[in-house]
Write a protein that holds these residues in place. Structure first.
Motif, PDB file in Angstrom:
ATOM      1  N   GLU A  45       3.717  -4.376  -2.681  1.00 32.27           N
ATOM      2  CA  GLU A  45       2.562  -3.774  -2.023  1.00 32.27           C
ATOM      3  C   GLU A  45       1.821  -4.843  -1.233  1.00 32.27           C
ATOM      4  O   GLU A  45       1.621  -5.958  -1.720  1.00 32.27           O
ATOM      5  CB  GLU A  45       1.624  -3.132  -3.045  1.00 32.27           C
ATOM      6  N   PRO A  47      -1.765  -5.361   0.684  1.00 31.05           N
ATOM      7  CA  PRO A  47      -3.089  -4.793   0.962  1.00 31.05           C
ATOM      8  C   PRO A  47      -3.470  -4.969   2.431  1.00 31.05           C
ATOM      9  O   PRO A  47      -3.231  -6.021   3.022  1.00 31.05           O
ATOM     10  CB  PRO A  47      -4.022  -5.588   0.036  1.00 31.05           C
ATOM     11  N   PRO A  49      -6.819  -4.592   5.000  1.00 31.15           N
ATOM     12  CA  PRO A  49      -8.277  -4.413   4.995  1.00 31.15           C
ATOM     13  C   PRO A  49      -8.700  -3.243   5.865  1.00 31.15           C
ATOM     14  O   PRO A  49      -7.946  -2.766   6.731  1.00 31.15           O
ATOM     15  CB  PRO A  49      -8.795  -5.741   5.559  1.00 31.15           C
ATOM     16  N   LYS A  74      -3.975   5.109   1.190  1.00 32.30           N
ATOM     17  CA  LYS A  74      -5.335   4.618   0.984  1.00 32.30           C
ATOM     18  C   LYS A  74      -5.390   3.792  -0.293  1.00 32.30           C
ATOM     19  O   LYS A  74      -4.801   4.158  -1.310  1.00 32.30           O
ATOM     20  CB  LYS A  74      -6.313   5.791   0.894  1.00 32.30           C
ATOM     21  N   ALA A  75      -6.096   2.673  -0.219  1.00 28.65           N
ATOM     22  CA  ALA A  75      -6.203   1.804  -1.388  1.00 28.65           C
ATOM     23  C   ALA A  75      -7.003   2.490  -2.487  1.00 28.65           C
ATOM     24  O   ALA A  75      -7.999   3.163  -2.215  1.00 28.65           O
ATOM     25  CB  ALA A  75      -6.871   0.484  -0.998  1.00 28.65           C
ATOM     26  N   ARG A  76      -6.548   2.309  -3.710  1.00 25.39           N
ATOM     27  CA  ARG A  76      -7.275   2.837  -4.863  1.00 25.39           C
ATOM     28  C   ARG A  76      -7.935   1.676  -5.589  1.00 25.39           C
ATOM     29  O   ARG A  76      -7.243   0.764  -6.058  1.00 25.39           O
ATOM     30  CB  ARG A  76      -6.328   3.572  -5.807  1.00 25.39           C
ATOM     31  N   GLU A  78      -9.732  -0.666  -8.383  1.00 23.04           N
ATOM     32  CA  GLU A  78      -9.558  -0.814  -9.824  1.00 23.04           C
ATOM     33  C   GLU A  78     -10.560   0.092 -10.549  1.00 23.04           C
ATOM     34  O   GLU A  78     -11.651   0.359 -10.033  1.00 23.04           O
ATOM     35  CB  GLU A  78      -9.784  -2.269 -10.231  1.00 23.04           C
ATOM     36  N   ASN A 174     -11.511  -4.231  -1.269  1.00 23.81           N
ATOM     37  CA  ASN A 174     -10.680  -3.487  -0.313  1.00 23.81           C
ATOM     38  C   ASN A 174     -10.736  -1.985  -0.573  1.00 23.81           C
ATOM     39  O   ASN A 174      -9.742  -1.268  -0.409  1.00 23.81           O
ATOM     40  CB  ASN A 174      -9.226  -3.971  -0.366  1.00 23.81           C
ATOM     41  N   GLY A 177      -9.970   0.038   2.441  1.00 26.10           N
ATOM     42  CA  GLY A 177      -8.736  -0.348   3.110  1.00 26.10           C
ATOM     43  C   GLY A 177      -7.570   0.533   2.710  1.00 26.10           C
ATOM     44  O   GLY A 177      -7.730   1.651   2.216  1.00 26.10           O
ATOM     45  N   SER A 178      -6.384   0.024   2.939  1.00 21.77           N
ATOM     46  CA  SER A 178      -5.168   0.763   2.608  1.00 21.77           C
ATOM     47  C   SER A 178      -4.135  -0.205   2.049  1.00 21.77           C
ATOM     48  O   SER A 178      -4.363  -1.418   1.987  1.00 21.77           O
ATOM     49  CB  SER A 178      -4.623   1.496   3.841  1.00 21.77           C
ATOM     50  N   VAL A 179      -3.009   0.339   1.647  1.00 16.24           N
ATOM     51  CA  VAL A 179      -1.938  -0.463   1.051  1.00 16.24           C
ATOM     52  C   VAL A 179      -0.615  -0.048   1.683  1.00 16.24           C
ATOM     53  O   VAL A 179      -0.317   1.150   1.783  1.00 16.24           O
ATOM     54  CB  VAL A 179      -1.868  -0.270  -0.476  1.00 16.24           C
ATOM     55  N   ARG A 181       3.116   0.181   1.084  1.00 18.78           N
ATOM     56  CA  ARG A 181       4.080   0.181  -0.015  1.00 18.78           C
ATOM     57  C   ARG A 181       5.477   0.017   0.575  1.00 18.78           C
ATOM     58  O   ARG A 181       5.900   0.807   1.428  1.00 18.78           O
ATOM     59  CB  ARG A 181       3.957   1.477  -0.810  1.00 18.78           C
TER      60      ARG A 181
END
Length: 325
Positions: A45, A47, A49, A74-76, A78, A174, A177-179, A181
């Motif tokens: 993955e 990341p 921004p 879309k970033a999840r 923590e 982030n 942001g997004s990721v 994959r």
């Protein structure tokens, strides 16, 4: 206990090891970020921004690696970060509601104060001191308005703090942001991922030292936001969309690090000493480097003379500057 330790060890072995290096090329109107990612598994993955330009992501396999699949989601955040963001967002909504309620209260007490001041006092048996009654009603409405204004200032201050906390958490975590994959064919490999960031750029800042012997020492520095201690940063004296080839970049160690130091001839220098020193001088850019627009901090024989705008100066061009006013 041994069983638990064994399970944890097996889980750690099963997780692919990922290592990444980051390089950032800063332009005058944006940045290009490149991550080189190595994994021992078949999945990784990357990341991205919130400031990454849409559709600018490029992922290139290196060596024997082959891309099997790429998707951007879309970033999840923590779980702990998500809970804190939810708490702050709820707090922000409550503060907005309070401001709306305070606006309503303000309108009510403004109307009450206006109504009291517009009354025609008439003396009666039940109201032997009509002026005192009017003043009392007006004073009450005004005191309530003062309370509204004080509470509004406090609420606006609290809202500003909440907004700052949200922005900091979202940026560092982030959250907006997004990721990317990425699945690879087989196990292990290296990929290079790059994207553009229009929200990150560098700006030239100058130290202008007027030396004895009709010399000007000019130090150009690179001003840019912190990009992380592990990032390799290069600045380019051009725009992202400039025609290729771009000017050669120069590596910088940190924000405000020197990019170049030039010694240029002073062609004229005029000093006005009263009431405070003001210096007007003319210099020629005898270098082959274009001096970009920015800000200049002026010194004359070690004395600070202020900060002034710095206009661009092409090679061979002459420029007049005034420092101290």
């Amino acid at each position: 206990m041994r069983t638990i330790i064994g399970c944890i060890s097996m889980l750690l072995v099963a997780l692919p090891a990922v290592a990444a290096t980051k390089s950032v090329t800063l332009y005058l109107d944006g940045a290009r970020v490149e991550n080189s990612v190595v994994t021992s598994g078949s999945y990784l993955e990357i990341p991205l921004p919130a400031g990454a330009a849409a559709d600018s992501l490029r992922i290139k396999p290196q060596g024997s690696a082959r891309l099997s699949r790429v998707e951007v989601v879309k970033a999840r955040p923590e779980p702990k970060l998500g809970r804190e963001l939810a708490r702050l967002e709820e707090r922000r909504e409550l503060l907005h509601d309070r401001l709306k309620a305070l606006t309503t209260r303000e309108d009510i007490f403004k109307a009450a104060a206006k109504s009291q001041s517009g009354k025609a006092p008439r003396k009666t048996k039940a109201n032997p001191e009509p002026l005192a009654s009017v003043r009392q009603g007006t004073d009450f409405a005004i005191s309530q308005l003062e309370g509204v204004y004080q509470l509004r200032r406090k609420t606006e201050h609290d809202l500003k703090n909440v907004e700052a906390q949200l922005a900091s958490l979202k940026k560092n975590g982030n959250a907006d942001g997004s990721v990317a994959r990425v699945w690879l064919t087989g196990k292990g490999g290296r990929v290079k991922a790059s994207y553009l960031r229009p929200d990150v750029k560098w700006q030239p800042l100058y130290d202008v030292h007027l030396r004895e012997g009709n010399r000007l020492e000019l130090v150009m520095r690179a001003d840019f936001p912190s990009l992380g201690k592990d990032a390799t940063v290069t600045v380019v004296s051009g725009a992202l969309d400039a025609p290729l080839p771009h000017p050669v970049g120069q590596s910088v160690a940190a924000p405000l690090a020197p990019v170049v130091t030039l010694f240029l001839p002073l062609e004229k220098e005029q000093v006005v000493s009263a009431p405070q020193p003001v210096v007007t001088f003319t210099f020629r850019n005898v270098s082959d480097r274009a001096l970009l627009p920015g800000e200049a901090t002026c010194y004359r024989q070690g004395e600070f003379l202020g900060i002034v705008p710095f206009a661009d100066v092409a090679p061979g061009e002459t420029r007049e500057m005034t420092c101290g006013r």
